[in-house]
Write an enzyme that holds these catalytic residues in place. Structure first.
Site, mmCIF file in Angstrom:
data_model
loop_
_atom_site.group_PDB
_atom_site.id
_atom_site.type_symbol
_atom_site.label_atom_id
_atom_site.label_comp_id
_atom_site.label_asym_id
_atom_site.label_seq_id
_atom_site.Cartn_x
_atom_site.Cartn_y
_atom_site.Cartn_z
ATOM 1 N N PRO A 10 21.435 52.698 -0.823
ATOM 2 C CG PRO A 10 19.164 52.744 -1.311
ATOM 3 C CD PRO A 10 20.147 52.260 -0.280
ATOM 4 C CG ASN A 11 20.589 56.198 -5.439
ATOM 5 O OD1 ASN A 11 20.948 55.777 -6.533
ATOM 6 N ND2 ASN A 11 19.335 56.117 -5.029
ATOM 7 N NE ARG A 18 24.326 62.355 -11.806
ATOM 8 C CZ ARG A 18 24.264 61.034 -11.777
ATOM 9 N NH1 ARG A 18 23.602 60.423 -10.829
ATOM 10 N NH2 ARG A 18 24.844 60.317 -12.699
ATOM 11 C CE1 TYR A 23 21.329 63.528 0.657
ATOM 12 C CE2 TYR A 23 21.316 63.690 -1.731
ATOM 13 C CZ TYR A 23 20.685 63.385 -0.554
ATOM 14 O OH TYR A 23 19.390 62.941 -0.564
ATOM 15 C CG ASN A 74 23.190 57.252 5.054
ATOM 16 O OD1 ASN A 74 21.980 57.140 4.802
ATOM 17 N ND2 ASN A 74 23.896 58.302 4.669
ATOM 18 C CB ALA A 77 15.682 56.048 -0.660
ATOM 19 C CD GLU A 98 17.356 56.641 11.166
ATOM 20 O OE1 GLU A 98 16.741 56.285 12.200
ATOM 21 O OE2 GLU A 98 16.808 57.216 10.207
ATOM 22 C CG HIS A 100 19.657 59.931 7.570
ATOM 23 N ND1 HIS A 100 19.435 59.040 6.547
ATOM 24 C CD2 HIS A 100 18.950 59.484 8.634
ATOM 25 C CE1 HIS A 100 18.614 58.097 6.967
ATOM 26 N NE2 HIS A 100 18.305 58.339 8.233
ATOM 27 N NE ARG A 107 16.605 66.327 1.748
ATOM 28 C CZ ARG A 107 17.205 65.374 1.023
ATOM 29 N NH1 ARG A 107 17.961 64.475 1.638
ATOM 30 N NH2 ARG A 107 17.045 65.315 -0.285
HETATM 31 O O1 CA2 Z 1 20.863 62.329 4.029
HETATM 32 C C1 CA2 Z 1 21.125 61.141 3.852
HETATM 33 O O2 CA2 Z 1 22.191 60.622 4.196
HETATM 34 C C2 CA2 Z 1 20.101 60.241 3.131
HETATM 35 O O3 CA2 Z 1 20.144 58.950 3.742
HETATM 36 C C3 CA2 Z 1 20.552 60.188 1.682
HETATM 37 C C4 CA2 Z 1 19.590 59.443 0.768
HETATM 38 C C5 CA2 Z 1 18.159 59.963 0.943
HETATM 39 O O4 CA2 Z 1 17.258 59.184 0.176
HETATM 40 C C6 CA2 Z 1 17.725 59.947 2.424
HETATM 41 O O5 CA2 Z 1 16.420 60.488 2.510
HETATM 42 C C7 CA2 Z 1 18.681 60.771 3.259
HETATM 43 C C8 CA2 Z 1 20.040 59.612 -0.694
HETATM 44 C C9 CA2 Z 1 21.382 58.967 -0.963
HETATM 45 C C10 CA2 Z 1 22.277 59.773 -1.845
HETATM 46 O O6 CA2 Z 1 21.643 60.068 -3.083
HETATM 47 C C11 CA2 Z 1 22.317 60.789 -4.007
HETATM 48 C C12 CA2 Z 1 21.596 61.119 -5.137
HETATM 49 C C13 CA2 Z 1 22.191 61.856 -6.134
HETATM 50 C C14 CA2 Z 1 23.511 62.262 -6.029
HETATM 51 C C15 CA2 Z 1 24.242 61.936 -4.895
HETATM 52 C C16 CA2 Z 1 23.639 61.196 -3.873
#
Ligand code: CA2
Length: 147
Positions: A10-11, A18, A23, A74, A77, A98, A100, A107
């Site tokens: 997700p996301n 953003r 990221y 990946n 969340a 896995e 990230h 974090r």
């Molecule tokens: O660091 C990573 O790859 C994560 O898997 C990214 C997830 C986060 O919840 C994990 O803890 C670590 C978040 C995905 C990306 O979320 C975004 C949010 C806003 C803007 C761009 C990406």
């Protein structure tokens, strides 16, 4: 020829739009292009997907058995919450790496817990988009040498 499945949760479709300070500025399409190019140099097949839905990710993991030789996941969340993904990984009996972008251990405390880690071959985190090609190298090394 080995086949890898790269699964994104997700996301991750929002990458580049953003939070570049966390990221990076690359988009998921950029990462897919990098992975496709790297797959050519490794002479392997690659399938790349993203879903915001936990059940769809479970279905994609189930569907990997007998089609792909290893999975790079990946889970976003869902890493920190999903017993369903953990059970799906156990059930498919495929090597899962896995991945990230960020160093989840540096974090917030809630990101230190991973339901994926106990059932994964290993974890790569904190190397940004480059982690995807590192994970591909690790998967191919494991498939070729069991290492
Ligand atoms: O660091 C990573 O790859 C994560 O898997 C990214 C997830 C986060 O919840 C994990 O803890 C670590 C978040 C995905 C990306 O979320 C975004 C949010 C806003 C803007 C761009 C990406």
């Amino acid at each position: 020829m080995s086949s890898l499945l790269v699964l994104n949760g997700p996301n991750l479709n929002l990458l580049g739009a953003r939070q570049p300070e966390v990221y990076g500025s690359v988009t998921l399409a950029d990462i897919e292009d990098m992975c496709v190019a790297h797959a050519k140099t490794l002479q392997i097949e690659l399938s790349f997907h993203q879903s915001n839905h936990e059940g769809e990710l479970v279905d994609l993991l189930h569907g990997a058995k007998g089609i792909h030789d290893a999975v790079i996941l990946n889970a976003g969340a869902y890493t920190h919450t999903s017993v369903a993904l953990m059970d799906a990984i156990s059930s498919v009996e495929l090597p899962v790496i896995e991945l990230h972008l960020s160093n989840i251990h540096a974090r917030e405390a809630f990101r230190h817990k991973s339901y994926i880690a106990p059932v994964a071959l290993g974890q790569i985190c904190g190397f940004g988009a480059r982690g995807y090609t590192l994970a591909m190298d690790a998967a191919v090394s494991h498939l070729d040498h069991g290492a």
